[in-house]
Scaffold this motif. Structure first.
Motif, PDB file in Angstrom:
ATOM      1  N   ASN A 112      71.832  33.584   0.463  1.00  0.00           N
ATOM      2  CA  ASN A 112      72.997  33.480  -0.498  1.00  0.00           C
ATOM      3  C   ASN A 112      74.378  33.118   0.601  1.00  0.00           C
ATOM      4  N   ASP A 117      61.146  40.032 -15.759  1.00  0.00           N
ATOM      5  CA  ASP A 117      63.015  40.290 -15.117  1.00  0.00           C
ATOM      6  C   ASP A 117      62.297  40.307 -13.470  1.00  0.00           C
ATOM      7  N   GLU A 124      63.041  31.446 -14.340  1.00  0.00           N
ATOM      8  CA  GLU A 124      63.505  30.859 -13.376  1.00  0.00           C
ATOM      9  C   GLU A 124      64.957  31.707 -13.354  1.00  0.00           C
ATOM     10  N   LYS A 125      64.848  32.976 -14.830  1.00  0.00           N
ATOM     11  CA  LYS A 125      66.370  33.265 -14.285  1.00  0.00           C
ATOM     12  C   LYS A 125      65.401  34.655 -13.477  1.00  0.00           C
ATOM     13  N   GLN A 161      61.506  34.106  -8.491  1.00  0.00           N
ATOM     14  CA  GLN A 161      62.580  32.558  -8.854  1.00  0.00           C
ATOM     15  C   GLN A 161      64.537  32.577  -8.003  1.00  0.00           C
ATOM     16  N   GLN A 162      65.093  33.662  -8.035  1.00  0.00           N
ATOM     17  CA  GLN A 162      66.354  33.700  -7.572  1.00  0.00           C
ATOM     18  C   GLN A 162      66.085  33.748  -5.834  1.00  0.00           C
ATOM     19  N   TYR A 163      65.278  34.711  -5.262  1.00  0.00           N
ATOM     20  CA  TYR A 163      64.968  34.248  -4.320  1.00  0.00           C
ATOM     21  C   TYR A 163      64.668  32.835  -4.118  1.00  0.00           C
ATOM     22  N   GLN A 208      65.396  29.868  -5.726  1.00  0.00           N
ATOM     23  CA  GLN A 208      66.738  29.231  -5.153  1.00  0.00           C
ATOM     24  C   GLN A 208      67.316  29.702  -4.256  1.00  0.00           C
ATOM     25  N   GLN A 260      63.764  37.890 -10.840  1.00  0.00           N
ATOM     26  CA  GLN A 260      64.323  37.856  -9.187  1.00  0.00           C
ATOM     27  C   GLN A 260      63.236  36.961  -8.299  1.00  0.00           C
ATOM     28  N   THR A 274      67.044  37.711  -0.608  1.00  0.00           N
ATOM     29  CA  THR A 274      68.728  36.737  -1.043  1.00  0.00           C
ATOM     30  C   THR A 274      70.164  36.345  -1.519  1.00  0.00           C
TER      31      THR A 274
END
Length: 340
Positions: free
Chosen positions: A221, A300, A307-308, A312-314, A316, A310, A217
């Motif tokens: 980013n 989490d 959506e917030k 979904q962060q990946y 995104q 771990q 992730t």
């Protein structure tokens, strides 16, 4: 591999691209004292009733009260509790057709009710409050290995993951007992359940996968930020004209992104979907039992839809990174077939 990819991308974009992943770690489970659930004890006086021949529980209780039984590991306690419940159920069925003193009958039914009510907490404590499960959520394990091109090593990696998957499937079957009618049979693997705990402890796939996920992730980013920053400052190519830098950029894309990073991401993604789905299946029957700290952790770090969270962060970061590459390659008229 991840740091080298970002370094090469920064070089071709003429940007400072230092990326230190050494201090990026996954978040371990909440402390055990915040996860443990209390179980209602059965008073010793009530247990004396179970020595009656109607219940056939004396050998099991004797093992539990032995010197070794008093220090049972969670896995062994789980086996004891499940076998106890099955024998208690048989006992309750038998006494329904027998003449017993009302006090004895009431005591047996009281024990049966306590054991049934305890089952979700027993399952939770035995599955997630263990050294073996904590090892799968540790922050200190290394990331997953790179996919091997050696056939024998690849098969070994696949076999290791298959063993983890099977052990989690067994945990799913155990967890499901919390939501089933009380006539369930003992799982056929129950006497070998120690093998599943050993598999999780020795393999520690979960910890290594979560480490890989947070590293990936951060890398995705950072790669997107570099491309976005360069395109914002000035075009990389003018009017689709391929310059010398564009050819170097394409080499970074093909060799280091498509050739190295993408296969690693595919491995993270495919195995992660299986691992997260397994924990979802284990936790769902116990969701009304979970302590508050674990509810938050589950949301989490284990909820694929948050959506917030771990996962979904990946996802995104992956979409952002893909879009950035599409923008810069499109500017240079170098979009490979099937990229969009």
């Amino acid at each position: 591999m991840l740091e080298d990819y970002i370094s090469r991308l920064g070089n071709v974009l003429d940007l400072d691209a230092s990326l230190d992943l050494s201090d990026i770690h996954p978040t371990p489970l909440p402390r055990r004292r915040l996860r443990i659930l209390e179980e209602t004890p059965v008073r010793q006086g009530l247990l004396e009733v179970l020595e009656l021949r109607q219940c056939d529980l004396l050998p099991l209780i004797a093992r539990r009260n032995s010197s070794l039984g008093r220090v049972m590991k969670p896995s062994q306690k789980l086996v004891y509790e499940l076998k106890f419940i099955v024998l208690m159920r048989q006992c309750v069925n038998r006494i329904s057709t027998q003449e017993l003193e009302p006090e004895v009958r009431e005591q047996i039914l009281n024990i049966w009710a306590i054991k049934q009510a305890n089952l979700p907490a027993v399952l939770w404590n035995s599955l997630y409050n263990t050294d073996e499960m904590e090892a799968n959520f540790s922050a200190s394990e290394p990331p997953l290995d790179l996919p091997s091109e050696d056939i024998s090593e690849k098969r070994l990696q696949q076999a290791r993951f298959a063993s983890v998957k099977l052990s989690l499937q067994h945990f799913q079957q155990l967890s499901s007992l919390a939501g089933q009618p009380h006539n369930w049979p003992l799982p056929d693997f129950i006497d070998d359940i120690e093998d599943d705990y050993l598999t999780l402890y020795s393999n520690r796939f979960g910890s290594r996968w979560q480490r890989s996920l947070v590293l990936a992730t951060a890398t995705l980013n950072q790669g997107a930020i570099l491309i976005e920053r360069r395109l914002k400052s000035r075009p990389f190519c003018f009017s689709g004209h391929r310059n010398q830098k564009a050819e170097i950029l394409m080499n970074v894309f093909q060799k280091y992104y498509a050739g190295q990073l993408q296969p690693y991401l595919a491995n993270i993604h495919q195995q992660g979907e299986v691992w997260l789905a397994a924990h979802e299946a284990i936790l769902t029957p116990l969701q009304n039992t979970l302590p508050d700290a674990m509810r938050e952790y589950r949301k989490d770090y284990l909820d694929r839809s948050n959506e917030k969270g771990q996962w979904q962060q990946y996802r995104q970061a992956l979409r952002r990174h893909t879009a950035a590459w599409q923008d810069i390659l499109g500017q240079c008229d170098m979009m490979p077939d099937g990229t969009r």
